[in-house]
Design a protein around this motif. Structure first.
Motif, PDB file in Angstrom:
ATOM      1  N   ASP A 129     -27.818  10.266  79.458  1.00  0.00           N
ATOM      2  CA  ASP A 129     -26.591   9.645  78.932  1.00  0.00           C
ATOM      3  C   ASP A 129     -26.592   8.127  79.125  1.00  0.00           C
ATOM      4  N   GLY A 130     -27.734   7.498  78.879  1.00  0.00           N
ATOM      5  CA  GLY A 130     -27.839   6.043  78.979  1.00  0.00           C
ATOM      6  C   GLY A 130     -28.158   5.521  80.363  1.00  0.00           C
ATOM      7  N   ASP A 131     -28.167   6.386  81.374  1.00  0.00           N
ATOM      8  CA  ASP A 131     -28.493   5.971  82.741  1.00  0.00           C
ATOM      9  C   ASP A 131     -29.961   6.273  83.032  1.00  0.00           C
ATOM     10  N   GLN A 132     -30.571   5.482  83.908  1.00  0.00           N
ATOM     11  CA  GLN A 132     -31.952   5.725  84.309  1.00  0.00           C
ATOM     12  C   GLN A 132     -32.007   6.957  85.211  1.00  0.00           C
ATOM     13  N   ALA A 133     -32.942   7.847  84.956  1.00  0.00           N
ATOM     14  CA  ALA A 133     -33.157   9.017  85.810  1.00  0.00           C
ATOM     15  C   ALA A 133     -34.366   8.747  86.703  1.00  0.00           C
ATOM     16  N   VAL A 134     -34.218   9.027  87.989  1.00  0.00           N
ATOM     17  CA  VAL A 134     -35.301   8.816  88.951  1.00  0.00           C
ATOM     18  C   VAL A 134     -35.341   9.990  89.924  1.00  0.00           C
ATOM     19  N   THR A 135     -36.453  10.095  90.628  1.00  0.00           N
ATOM     20  CA  THR A 135     -36.574  11.073  91.699  1.00  0.00           C
ATOM     21  C   THR A 135     -36.559  10.313  93.011  1.00  0.00           C
ATOM     22  N   VAL A 136     -35.676  10.740  93.902  1.00  0.00           N
ATOM     23  CA  VAL A 136     -35.546  10.109  95.212  1.00  0.00           C
ATOM     24  C   VAL A 136     -35.865  11.165  96.262  1.00  0.00           C
ATOM     25  N   ASP A 137     -36.961  10.948  96.976  1.00  0.00           N
ATOM     26  CA  ASP A 137     -37.380  11.877  98.032  1.00  0.00           C
ATOM     27  C   ASP A 137     -37.402  13.328  97.537  1.00  0.00           C
ATOM     28  N   GLY A 138     -37.839  13.530  96.299  1.00  0.00           N
ATOM     29  CA  GLY A 138     -37.990  14.872  95.753  1.00  0.00           C
ATOM     30  C   GLY A 138     -36.811  15.404  94.966  1.00  0.00           C
ATOM     31  N   TYR A 139     -35.714  14.665  94.885  1.00  0.00           N
ATOM     32  CA  TYR A 139     -34.513  15.124  94.180  1.00  0.00           C
ATOM     33  C   TYR A 139     -34.141  14.170  93.053  1.00  0.00           C
ATOM     34  N   VAL A 178     -32.559   3.125  98.134  1.00  0.00           N
ATOM     35  CA  VAL A 178     -31.240   3.294  97.529  1.00  0.00           C
ATOM     36  C   VAL A 178     -30.302   3.991  98.502  1.00  0.00           C
ATOM     37  N   LEU A 179     -29.026   3.894  98.203  1.00  0.00           N
ATOM     38  CA  LEU A 179     -27.987   4.550  98.989  1.00  0.00           C
ATOM     39  C   LEU A 179     -27.450   5.714  98.163  1.00  0.00           C
ATOM     40  N   LEU A 180     -27.500   6.914  98.720  1.00  0.00           N
ATOM     41  CA  LEU A 180     -27.143   8.127  97.994  1.00  0.00           C
ATOM     42  C   LEU A 180     -25.812   8.681  98.471  1.00  0.00           C
ATOM     43  N   PRO A 181     -25.107   9.381  97.568  1.00  0.00           N
ATOM     44  CA  PRO A 181     -23.823   9.951  97.963  1.00  0.00           C
ATOM     45  C   PRO A 181     -24.008  11.156  98.888  1.00  0.00           C
ATOM     46  N   GLU A 182     -23.052  11.330  99.773  1.00  0.00           N
ATOM     47  CA  GLU A 182     -23.088  12.475 100.685  1.00  0.00           C
ATOM     48  C   GLU A 182     -23.076  13.782  99.892  1.00  0.00           C
ATOM     49  N   ASN A 183     -23.828  14.751 100.387  1.00  0.00           N
ATOM     50  CA  ASN A 183     -23.749  16.111  99.864  1.00  0.00           C
ATOM     51  C   ASN A 183     -23.748  17.062 101.051  1.00  0.00           C
ATOM     52  N   TYR A 184     -23.676  18.339 100.777  1.00  0.00           N
ATOM     53  CA  TYR A 184     -23.563  19.314 101.858  1.00  0.00           C
ATOM     54  C   TYR A 184     -24.736  19.209 102.833  1.00  0.00           C
ATOM     55  N   VAL A 185     -25.949  19.143 102.311  1.00  0.00           N
ATOM     56  CA  VAL A 185     -27.134  19.090 103.165  1.00  0.00           C
ATOM     57  C   VAL A 185     -27.213  17.766 103.911  1.00  0.00           C
ATOM     58  N   VAL A 230     -36.988   5.781  96.149  1.00  0.00           N
ATOM     59  CA  VAL A 230     -37.400   6.248  94.819  1.00  0.00           C
ATOM     60  C   VAL A 230     -38.881   6.617  94.909  1.00  0.00           C
ATOM     61  N   THR A 231     -39.189   7.881  94.619  1.00  0.00           N
ATOM     62  CA  THR A 231     -40.565   8.367  94.719  1.00  0.00           C
ATOM     63  C   THR A 231     -41.218   8.556  93.356  1.00  0.00           C
ATOM     64  N   GLU A 232     -40.411   8.691  92.295  1.00  0.00           N
ATOM     65  CA  GLU A 232     -40.943   8.841  90.938  1.00  0.00           C
ATOM     66  C   GLU A 232     -39.931   8.301  89.950  1.00  0.00           C
ATOM     67  N   LEU A 233     -40.434   7.807  88.829  1.00  0.00           N
ATOM     68  CA  LEU A 233     -39.551   7.447  87.732  1.00  0.00           C
ATOM     69  C   LEU A 233     -39.336   8.700  86.903  1.00  0.00           C
ATOM     70  N   GLY A 234     -38.106   8.949  86.505  1.00  0.00           N
ATOM     71  CA  GLY A 234     -37.779  10.156  85.770  1.00  0.00           C
ATOM     72  C   GLY A 234     -37.619  11.332  86.708  1.00  0.00           C
TER      73      GLY A 234
END
Length: 124
Positions: free
Chosen positions: A51-61, A77-84, A98-102
């Motif tokens: 949706d117009g935003d860059q997609a990346v993989t950060v530490d496998g996610y 990068v700074l990531l939002p809190e999640n359950y884990v 960031v570990t991968e682009l896309g």
């Protein structure tokens, strides 16, 4: 009879050696085929924009980045809190790299909060 037994044992030892080499070659061939198939599947399913935003993989996610600018592999990068993350890092945002682009993840992606401040003593 001694020479016969010695020849028999030598032949069996050679056969075992050849068999191990053949098995190792088959395993190596299959591993290359698996890697090729993974790469082909990855290329078909990897998305670099959502949706117009860059997609990346950060530490496998998979995550999305609204900017400013684009992220590169190695960016912190700074990531939002999640359950884990709440269990692992405590409450609140947490850092990642960031570990991968896309990403090949097809579900809904969380949005990266911001670039993370540089880590003291680290170059780059």
């Amino acid at each position: 009879m001694d020479a016969y037994q010695q020849g028999l044992e030598t032949g069996r030892a050679k056969e075992r050696q050849w068999s191990r080499r053949a098995q190792a070659a088959r395993v190596e061939h299959l591993e290359r085929q698996i890697q090729t198939l993974r790469e082909e599947l990855d290329a078909k399913n990897r998305r670099f924009e959502v949706d117009g935003d860059q997609a990346v993989t950060v530490d496998g996610y998979g995550y999305r980045w609204k900017g400013p600018g684009t992220l590169e592999v190695g960016d912190r990068v700074l990531l939002p809190e999640n359950y884990v993350s709440a269990l692992r890092h405590g409450s609140g945002p947490f850092p990642g790299t960031v570990t991968e682009l896309g990403t090949t993840y097809t579900g809904t992606l969380s949005t990266i909060i911001s670039r993370a401040p540089a880590v003291p003593g680290q170059i780059g």
